[in-house]
Write a protein that holds these residues in place. Structure first.
Motif: not given
Ligand code: NDP
Length: 322
Positions: A24-27, A62-71, A77-79, A98-106
């Motif tokens: 689950t997405a924590r803060a 390392e991975a790529g995918g789609t955001v399904t939930a945000v804390g 990022v957004k869903v 994943v900490p949102a700080q580490r995510l890069v929007v493609l």
């Protein structure tokens, strides 16, 4: 959900597909539905116990995918965003928090699989060529394992910066790939003495920089390839660790410099992460950087993928698909 788990360090058989609770997405976190996880040599170091972590663990950085939930408190990022990331353990899974700080929007035009393939090896090649030693016209560099994941990208980036590139590989097929990525010269280091070849190819002058990810079997001769005051960039150990070093060797070989860098320290701030990832992903979108996405394995066959990587049977990127 399904994930690969390691409960005791060991061979590829240590990688087991198991059912684990969905994250689950924590803060500050986002949950990413993983389209593909990137396979990297560092995954082998964690699996064998060369690099330590608490057990049991889910490998993959390392991975790529789609955001399904945000804390709570997530602004990055957004869903529904298509994203990629590196540096957060647990990518060999259907879902990852994943900490949102580490995510890069493609960017548009870059697929989530390309994102998964580009983040770790692409940003590594980027920091090696652009920051650790900012290559320029007139420089000659050596890229070991030039047909590997990092190797093919590093050859391309070194050429983009105007350097002359000498690559090493183990087979003729890999030599073709390295040349295709821009290597000006390719040495079969399993058959030829690469130090003698480098000296011949540089008219005895030696190199400004060696990018050595092979380690144990190449370290000594790599030092011998450098021009006085050249830079040895030891960034991996695919053949095994090099052991203790006597700094006097750097004097004896010509007042050399040595660094042992890690991607983590070259993407430590969000600003640097976005700048580096943005440049790499932009080059992919614009067709300036070619990704060789050679092999895809179903996630359940992670052990087979590790065997192929360690057995030197892979070239370019290998993906695991849940
Ligand atoms: P590669 O695709 O490059 O695979 C490893 C390659 O190393 C093999 O294909 C093989 O190429 C060569 N190799 C030489 N000797 C051996 C051996 N004894 N066993 C296995 N392989 C050998 O992997 P990656 O692109 O994922 O990683 C390359 C290296 O870069 C690794 O050492 C990794 O740890 C390091 N790395 C370091 C980072 C950092 O920030 N410090 C970040 C990313 C990667 P050939 O058959 O041509 O010899």
């Amino acid at each position: 959900m399904k994930a690969i788990r390691v409960s005791a360090a060991g061979g590829p058989e240590a990688l087991r597909l198991e059912d684990v609770p969905e994250p689950t997405a924590r803060a500050g976190e986002a949950v990413v539905k993983v389209d593909a996880a990137g396979l990297n040599y560092i995954d082998v170091y964690f699996r064998t116990g060369l690099y330590k972590t608490d057990l049991p663990f889910t490998p993959g950085l390392e991975a790529g995918g789609t955001v399904t939930a945000v804390g709570p408190n997530v602004t990055e990022v957004k869903v529904g965003d298509r994203v990629a990331y590196t540096g957060v353990p647990g990518a060999y899974a259907e879902l990852a928090a994943v900490p949102a700080q580490r995510l890069v929007v493609l960017p548009a035009g870059v697929s989530t699989k390309q994102g998964a393939a580009a983040m770790l090896q692409g940003m590594t090649a980027h920091y090696l060529a652009c920051t650790t030693y900012p290559l320029k016209a007139g420089d000659t560099c050596l890229v070991h394992a030039a047909a590997g994941g990092v190797g093919l990208l590093l050859c391309q980036m070194a050429k983009m910066r105007g350097a002359r590139v000498i690559g090493t590989v183990s087979t003729e097929d890999k030599a073709k790939l390295a040349r295709g990525a821009g290597a000006d010269e390719v040495i079969l280091y399993t058959q030829q003495d690469f130090e003698a070849e480098v000296k011949r190819l540089t008219g005895g002058r030696g190199l400004q920089v060696v990018y050595d990810s092979v380690g144990k079997t190449t370290w000594d001769k790599s030092l011998g390839c450098l021009a006085p005051r050249g830079l040895m960039v030891l960034y991996g150990q695919s053949s095994g660790p090099i052991g203790q070093i006597d700094p006097q060797i750097l004097n004896a070989k010509g007042s050399l410099y040595l660094t042992r860098p890690s991607l983590f320290h070259y993407t430590a701030t969000r600003e640097e992460l976005l700048q580096r990832a943005g440049e790499v992903l932009g080059w992919i979108r614009d067709g300036k950087l070619k990704m060789r996405m050679e092999l895809e394995f179903p996630l359940k066959d992670a052990a087979e993928a590790h065997r192929a990587l360690e057995g030197r049977r892979t070239t370019g990127k290998v993906l695991l698909v849940p």
